[in-house]
Design an enzyme around this catalytic site. Structure first.
Site, PDB file in Angstrom:
ATOM      1  N   LEU A 141       0.813  -1.229   0.000  1.00  0.00           N
ATOM      2  CA  LEU A 141       0.000   0.000   0.000  1.00  0.00           C
ATOM      3  C   LEU A 141       0.843   1.274   0.000  1.00  0.00           C
ATOM      4  CD1 LEU A 141      -2.876  -1.300   2.280  1.00  0.00           C
ATOM      5  CD2 LEU A 141      -3.109  -0.602  -0.106  1.00  0.00           C
ATOM      6  N   CYS A 181      -7.125  -4.404   5.391  1.00  0.00           N
ATOM      7  CA  CYS A 181      -5.905  -4.037   6.119  1.00  0.00           C
ATOM      8  C   CYS A 181      -6.117  -4.285   7.608  1.00  0.00           C
ATOM      9  CB  CYS A 181      -5.523  -2.581   5.888  1.00  0.00           C
ATOM     10  SG  CYS A 181      -6.683  -1.639   4.952  1.00  0.00           S
TER      11      CYS A 181
HETATM   12  C1  LIG Z   1      -0.501  -4.348  -7.983  1.00  0.00           C
HETATM   13  C2  LIG Z   1      -1.857  -4.254  -7.348  1.00  0.00           C
HETATM   14  C3  LIG Z   1      -2.112  -3.266  -6.390  1.00  0.00           C
HETATM   15  C4  LIG Z   1      -3.362  -3.174  -5.782  1.00  0.00           C
HETATM   16  N1  LIG Z   1      -3.598  -2.183  -4.872  1.00  0.00           N
HETATM   17  C5  LIG Z   1      -4.832  -2.054  -4.306  1.00  0.00           C
HETATM   18  C6  LIG Z   1      -5.126  -0.974  -3.407  1.00  0.00           C
HETATM   19  O1  LIG Z   1      -4.281  -0.097  -3.134  1.00  0.00           O
HETATM   20  N2  LIG Z   1      -6.360  -0.937  -2.842  1.00  0.00           N
HETATM   21  C7  LIG Z   1      -7.342  -1.864  -3.148  1.00  0.00           C
HETATM   22  O2  LIG Z   1      -8.451  -1.769  -2.608  1.00  0.00           O
HETATM   23  N3  LIG Z   1      -7.091  -2.864  -4.023  1.00  0.00           N
HETATM   24  C8  LIG Z   1      -5.879  -2.970  -4.616  1.00  0.00           C
HETATM   25  N4  LIG Z   1      -5.640  -3.992  -5.512  1.00  0.00           N
HETATM   26  C9  LIG Z   1      -6.717  -4.945  -5.858  1.00  0.00           C
HETATM   27  C10 LIG Z   1      -7.404  -4.553  -7.169  1.00  0.00           C
HETATM   28  O3  LIG Z   1      -7.998  -3.276  -7.060  1.00  0.00           O
HETATM   29  C11 LIG Z   1      -8.478  -5.586  -7.579  1.00  0.00           C
HETATM   30  O4  LIG Z   1      -9.426  -5.708  -6.555  1.00  0.00           O
HETATM   31  C12 LIG Z   1      -7.869  -6.950  -7.863  1.00  0.00           C
HETATM   32  O5  LIG Z   1      -6.654  -6.786  -8.540  1.00  0.00           O
HETATM   33  C13 LIG Z   1      -8.804  -7.874  -8.664  1.00  0.00           C
HETATM   34  O6  LIG Z   1      -8.968  -7.427  -9.989  1.00  0.00           O
HETATM   35  P1  LIG Z   1      -8.055  -7.989 -11.229  1.00  0.00           P
HETATM   36  O7  LIG Z   1      -8.022  -9.473 -11.103  1.00  0.00           O
HETATM   37  O8  LIG Z   1      -8.735  -7.491 -12.475  1.00  0.00           O
HETATM   38  O9  LIG Z   1      -6.701  -7.394 -11.054  1.00  0.00           O
HETATM   39  C14 LIG Z   1      -4.392  -4.100  -6.147  1.00  0.00           C
HETATM   40  C15 LIG Z   1      -4.125  -5.081  -7.107  1.00  0.00           C
HETATM   41  C16 LIG Z   1      -2.886  -5.168  -7.720  1.00  0.00           C
HETATM   42  C17 LIG Z   1      -2.655  -6.216  -8.778  1.00  0.00           C
END
Ligand SMILES: Cc1cc2nc3c(=O)[nH]c(=O)nc-3n(C[C@H](O)[C@H](O)[C@H](O)COP(=O)(O)O)c2cc1C
Length: 304
Positions: free
Chosen positions: A72, A129
């Site tokens: 984060l 978190c």
């Molecule tokens: C590199 C990375 C960083 C992420 N950072 C956050 C974040 O700061 N806050 C959050 O709520 N989700 C975060 N996520 C989760 C994504 O927003 C999302 O819920 C998750 O990747 C599922 O979608 P996807 O399979 O299309 O990536 C992050 C995901 C990735 C891959």
């Protein structure tokens, strides 16, 4: 054809946004696609103060997915307002700010600060978190803590609140209901799944943090099921995400009950994905004689 959808009192011009943490603060992608075509821009999670994040390696590719443990990293509320808000507020589409904290009070304070800023489209609460006051219990896996954090943010702001649920629970329905009852205007389903990978030659974990969050196409069927279960439990709209790579994936989430969708991991290898998804939804609607995107939501038919 009307592609617009409603998330609380936020109107998105179309149902496709990007997932927090996979799109920086928008500006990083500005040369790669027209941000004003999106339904909204969702930024990386922000807490009150700046965060350095975890040591590298922070990402590792796995079969049909990505493992990450970024920790984060972020500029804090003031850093975000100074560095990124001038760019984002000039966009035609709404900005959704993903926020987090390590205590209920910190979440509420961050919500208050963004409320006072004015011009933000909505706040998305990342509840995956640990609460340091409560000995590290995750907000998103404890119904009582989840209710407290949503209620505290509800008190702190009139902005639409989107609670981003953790998939790491035996049954998502009580968490979805608790967020709704505490005043959340919408849900995001789902965040990443706890996972790990090992390099067998070095016998070392592939991530410096050892464990991380699994995302990408490999989680899509699990995420679709979670959206379907959450949608049955609540009346508020859901933003569905998890492995969306194309319009067919997005439509699956909508049929399962999502009002809008977010493209995450796919942004890293094809930054145009969200725009391709919008074009594909439009094409599907045309082909099926559907005039309103919201007619897709929950349109799954199960034979009785
Ligand atoms: C590199 C990375 C960083 C992420 N950072 C956050 C974040 O700061 N806050 C959050 O709520 N989700 C975060 N996520 C989760 C994504 O927003 C999302 O819920 C998750 O990747 C599922 O979608 P996807 O399979 O299309 O990536 C992050 C995901 C990735 C891959």
């Amino acid at each position: 054809m009307n592609l617009s959808v409603q998330i609380g009192n936020l109107t998105m011009p179309n149902p496709v946004t990007v997932a927090s943490g996979t799109f920086g603060y928008g500006v990083e992608y500005a040369r790669l696609l027209d941000l004003n075509q999106l339904g909204a821009v969702v930024v990386k999670g922000i807490r009150l103060n700046p965060v350095r994040g975890h040591p590298t390696p922070r990402t590792a590719e796995v079969t049909s997915g990505l493992l990450n443990a970024i920790g984060l990293q972020g500029p804090g509320v003031d850093g975000f307002i100074r560095k990124y808000w001038p760019f984002l507020k000039a966009l035609k589409v709404p900005t959704i700010v993903n926020i987090w904290g390590t205590t209920v009070e910190e979440y509420a304070e961050v919500a208050r600060r963004f409320d006072a800023l004015g011009g933000i489209g909505a706040l998305e609460l990342n509840v995956s978190c640990p609460n340091l006051k409560e000995g590290g219990a995750q907000f998103g896996t404890d119904v009582k803590l989840l209710s407290q954090v949503v209620a505290a943010c509800r008190q702190a702001t009139k902005l639409p609140l989107i609670t981003k649920l953790s998939p790491n629970v035996p049954n998502i329905a009580p968490y979805a209901k608790a967020a709704e009852a505490a005043g959340s205007d919408a849900l995001s389903v789902t965040n990443s799944f706890p996972a790990m990978a090992i390099d067998i030659e070095t016998r070392r974990p592939k991530l410096a943090n050892v464990t991380g969050g699994l995302t990408g196409p490999c989680i899509k069927p699990i995420a679709v099921k979670l959206v379907w279960e959450a949608a049955k439990a609540v009346k508020i709209p859901i933003i569905g995400m998890g492995g969306i790579q194309n319009a067919a994936d997005a439509i699956e989430f909508m049929m399962a009950g999502a009002t809008a969708v977010a493209v995450g991991t796919a942004n890293f290898y094809e930054p145009q994905t969200a725009l391709n998804v919008i074009a594909g939804i439009r094409e599907f609607m045309e082909r099926h004689g559907i005039s309103e995107a919201r007619q897709l939501t929950g349109s799954l038919q199960i034979a009785k």
